[in-house]
Scaffold this motif. Structure first.
Motif, PDB file in Angstrom:
ATOM      1  N   SER A 141      45.688  33.731  42.288  1.00  0.00           N
ATOM      2  CA  SER A 141      45.060  34.897  41.644  1.00  0.00           C
ATOM      3  C   SER A 141      45.874  36.165  41.818  1.00  0.00           C
ATOM      4  O   SER A 141      45.955  36.989  40.907  1.00  0.00           O
ATOM      5  CB  SER A 141      43.641  35.090  42.178  1.00  0.00           C
ATOM      6  OG  SER A 141      42.823  34.024  41.759  1.00  0.00           O
ATOM      7  N   LYS A 142      46.510  36.331  42.965  1.00  0.00           N
ATOM      8  CA  LYS A 142      47.284  37.554  43.211  1.00  0.00           C
ATOM      9  C   LYS A 142      48.532  37.644  42.338  1.00  0.00           C
ATOM     10  O   LYS A 142      49.081  38.722  42.164  1.00  0.00           O
ATOM     11  CB  LYS A 142      47.668  37.661  44.687  1.00  0.00           C
ATOM     12  CG  LYS A 142      48.612  36.580  45.144  1.00  0.00           C
ATOM     13  CD  LYS A 142      48.934  36.713  46.610  1.00  0.00           C
ATOM     14  CE  LYS A 142      49.891  35.599  47.034  1.00  0.00           C
ATOM     15  NZ  LYS A 142      50.228  35.698  48.433  1.00  0.00           N
ATOM     16  N   ASN A 143      48.969  36.524  41.733  1.00  0.00           N
ATOM     17  CA  ASN A 143      50.181  36.499  40.914  1.00  0.00           C
ATOM     18  C   ASN A 143      49.913  36.485  39.416  1.00  0.00           C
ATOM     19  O   ASN A 143      50.853  36.361  38.643  1.00  0.00           O
ATOM     20  CB  ASN A 143      51.031  35.273  41.272  1.00  0.00           C
ATOM     21  CG  ASN A 143      51.538  35.313  42.686  1.00  0.00           C
ATOM     22  OD1 ASN A 143      51.638  36.357  43.308  1.00  0.00           O
ATOM     23  ND2 ASN A 143      51.848  34.144  43.220  1.00  0.00           N
ATOM     24  N   VAL A 144      48.650  36.590  39.010  1.00  0.00           N
ATOM     25  CA  VAL A 144      48.321  36.505  37.590  1.00  0.00           C
ATOM     26  C   VAL A 144      47.954  37.892  37.071  1.00  0.00           C
ATOM     27  O   VAL A 144      47.082  38.561  37.615  1.00  0.00           O
ATOM     28  CB  VAL A 144      47.151  35.525  37.342  1.00  0.00           C
ATOM     29  CG1 VAL A 144      46.760  35.518  35.879  1.00  0.00           C
ATOM     30  CG2 VAL A 144      47.530  34.134  37.806  1.00  0.00           C
ATOM     31  N   ARG A 145      48.627  38.283  36.017  1.00  0.00           N
ATOM     32  CA  ARG A 145      48.292  39.541  35.335  1.00  0.00           C
ATOM     33  C   ARG A 145      47.373  39.198  34.178  1.00  0.00           C
ATOM     34  O   ARG A 145      47.712  38.388  33.313  1.00  0.00           O
ATOM     35  CB  ARG A 145      49.565  40.198  34.842  1.00  0.00           C
ATOM     36  CG  ARG A 145      49.352  41.572  34.309  1.00  0.00           C
ATOM     37  CD  ARG A 145      50.668  42.217  34.038  1.00  0.00           C
ATOM     38  NE  ARG A 145      50.420  43.604  33.691  1.00  0.00           N
ATOM     39  CZ  ARG A 145      51.340  44.417  33.288  1.00  0.00           C
ATOM     40  NH1 ARG A 145      52.579  44.015  33.194  1.00  0.00           N
ATOM     41  NH2 ARG A 145      51.035  45.653  32.980  1.00  0.00           N
ATOM     42  N   ILE A 146      46.201  39.808  34.159  1.00  0.00           N
ATOM     43  CA  ILE A 146      45.197  39.508  33.144  1.00  0.00           C
ATOM     44  C   ILE A 146      45.340  40.475  31.975  1.00  0.00           C
ATOM     45  O   ILE A 146      45.260  41.684  32.137  1.00  0.00           O
ATOM     46  CB  ILE A 146      43.765  39.619  33.730  1.00  0.00           C
ATOM     47  CG1 ILE A 146      43.617  38.705  34.942  1.00  0.00           C
ATOM     48  CG2 ILE A 146      42.720  39.312  32.674  1.00  0.00           C
ATOM     49  CD1 ILE A 146      43.747  37.238  34.650  1.00  0.00           C
ATOM     50  N   ASN A 147      45.544  39.925  30.773  1.00  0.00           N
ATOM     51  CA  ASN A 147      45.628  40.746  29.565  1.00  0.00           C
ATOM     52  C   ASN A 147      44.239  41.160  29.107  1.00  0.00           C
ATOM     53  O   ASN A 147      43.247  40.494  29.413  1.00  0.00           O
ATOM     54  CB  ASN A 147      46.320  39.967  28.444  1.00  0.00           C
ATOM     55  CG  ASN A 147      47.747  39.630  28.778  1.00  0.00           C
ATOM     56  OD1 ASN A 147      48.420  40.351  29.507  1.00  0.00           O
ATOM     57  ND2 ASN A 147      48.226  38.521  28.248  1.00  0.00           N
ATOM     58  N   ASN A 148      44.178  42.213  28.336  1.00  0.00           N
ATOM     59  CA  ASN A 148      42.897  42.716  27.828  1.00  0.00           C
ATOM     60  C   ASN A 148      42.224  41.760  26.847  1.00  0.00           C
ATOM     61  O   ASN A 148      41.041  41.897  26.569  1.00  0.00           O
ATOM     62  CB  ASN A 148      43.093  44.077  27.152  1.00  0.00           C
ATOM     63  CG  ASN A 148      43.419  45.154  28.163  1.00  0.00           C
ATOM     64  OD1 ASN A 148      43.085  45.039  29.325  1.00  0.00           O
ATOM     65  ND2 ASN A 148      44.087  46.200  27.708  1.00  0.00           N
ATOM     66  N   ASP A 149      42.974  40.802  26.305  1.00  0.00           N
ATOM     67  CA  ASP A 149      42.394  39.886  25.318  1.00  0.00           C
ATOM     68  C   ASP A 149      41.622  38.731  25.965  1.00  0.00           C
ATOM     69  O   ASP A 149      41.003  37.934  25.270  1.00  0.00           O
ATOM     70  CB  ASP A 149      43.470  39.338  24.381  1.00  0.00           C
ATOM     71  CG  ASP A 149      44.509  38.488  25.103  1.00  0.00           C
ATOM     72  OD1 ASP A 149      44.720  38.698  26.307  1.00  0.00           O
ATOM     73  OD2 ASP A 149      45.113  37.625  24.440  1.00  0.00           O
ATOM     74  N   LEU A 150      41.622  38.648  27.302  1.00  0.00           N
ATOM     75  CA  LEU A 150      40.945  37.560  28.003  1.00  0.00           C
ATOM     76  C   LEU A 150      39.584  38.007  28.522  1.00  0.00           C
ATOM     77  O   LEU A 150      39.431  39.122  29.015  1.00  0.00           O
ATOM     78  CB  LEU A 150      41.774  37.081  29.193  1.00  0.00           C
ATOM     79  CG  LEU A 150      43.135  36.487  28.870  1.00  0.00           C
ATOM     80  CD1 LEU A 150      43.890  36.173  30.151  1.00  0.00           C
ATOM     81  CD2 LEU A 150      42.992  35.241  28.032  1.00  0.00           C
ATOM     82  N   THR A 151      38.609  37.130  28.404  1.00  0.00           N
ATOM     83  CA  THR A 151      37.314  37.343  29.047  1.00  0.00           C
ATOM     84  C   THR A 151      37.442  36.824  30.475  1.00  0.00           C
ATOM     85  O   THR A 151      37.849  35.684  30.681  1.00  0.00           O
ATOM     86  CB  THR A 151      36.206  36.574  28.314  1.00  0.00           C
ATOM     87  OG1 THR A 151      36.128  37.057  26.968  1.00  0.00           O
ATOM     88  CG2 THR A 151      34.862  36.745  29.003  1.00  0.00           C
ATOM     89  N   ILE A 152      37.113  37.649  31.458  1.00  0.00           N
ATOM     90  CA  ILE A 152      37.261  37.278  32.855  1.00  0.00           C
ATOM     91  C   ILE A 152      35.956  36.690  33.374  1.00  0.00           C
ATOM     92  O   ILE A 152      34.887  37.283  33.207  1.00  0.00           O
ATOM     93  CB  ILE A 152      37.679  38.490  33.703  1.00  0.00           C
ATOM     94  CG1 ILE A 152      39.033  39.011  33.216  1.00  0.00           C
ATOM     95  CG2 ILE A 152      37.748  38.114  35.181  1.00  0.00           C
ATOM     96  CD1 ILE A 152      39.445  40.332  33.833  1.00  0.00           C
TER      97      ILE A 152
END
Length: 72
Positions: free
Chosen positions: A56-67
């Protein structure tokens, strides 16, 4: 995270494909290639397919993804 919960989420991947793109954060993953559990992972799902599984600490979440928070 409860392993059954993750299994349920993965079983619903076809539904996710219809609805959008997701990042399920803070889950434990059991790989089929090793006898181990990978804790605190993020699973990114796009178009009904698992695109990546990383710490999780290495993943950048884009705005197009539902978290989805997978911590129990």
């Amino acid at each position: 995270m409860n392993i059954m919960y993750l299994a349920t989420i993965l079983a619903l991947l076809p539904i996710f494909a219809v609805q959008g793109q997701y990042a399920i954060r803070n889950v434990s993953v059991i790989p089929m290639t090793k006898d181990t559990v990978l804790h605190d992972q993020t699973v990114v799902i796009r178009n009904g397919m698992i695109e990546q599984i990383r710490p999780s600490k290495n993943v950048r979440i884009n705005n197009d993804l539902t978290i989805i928070d997978g911590s129990g």
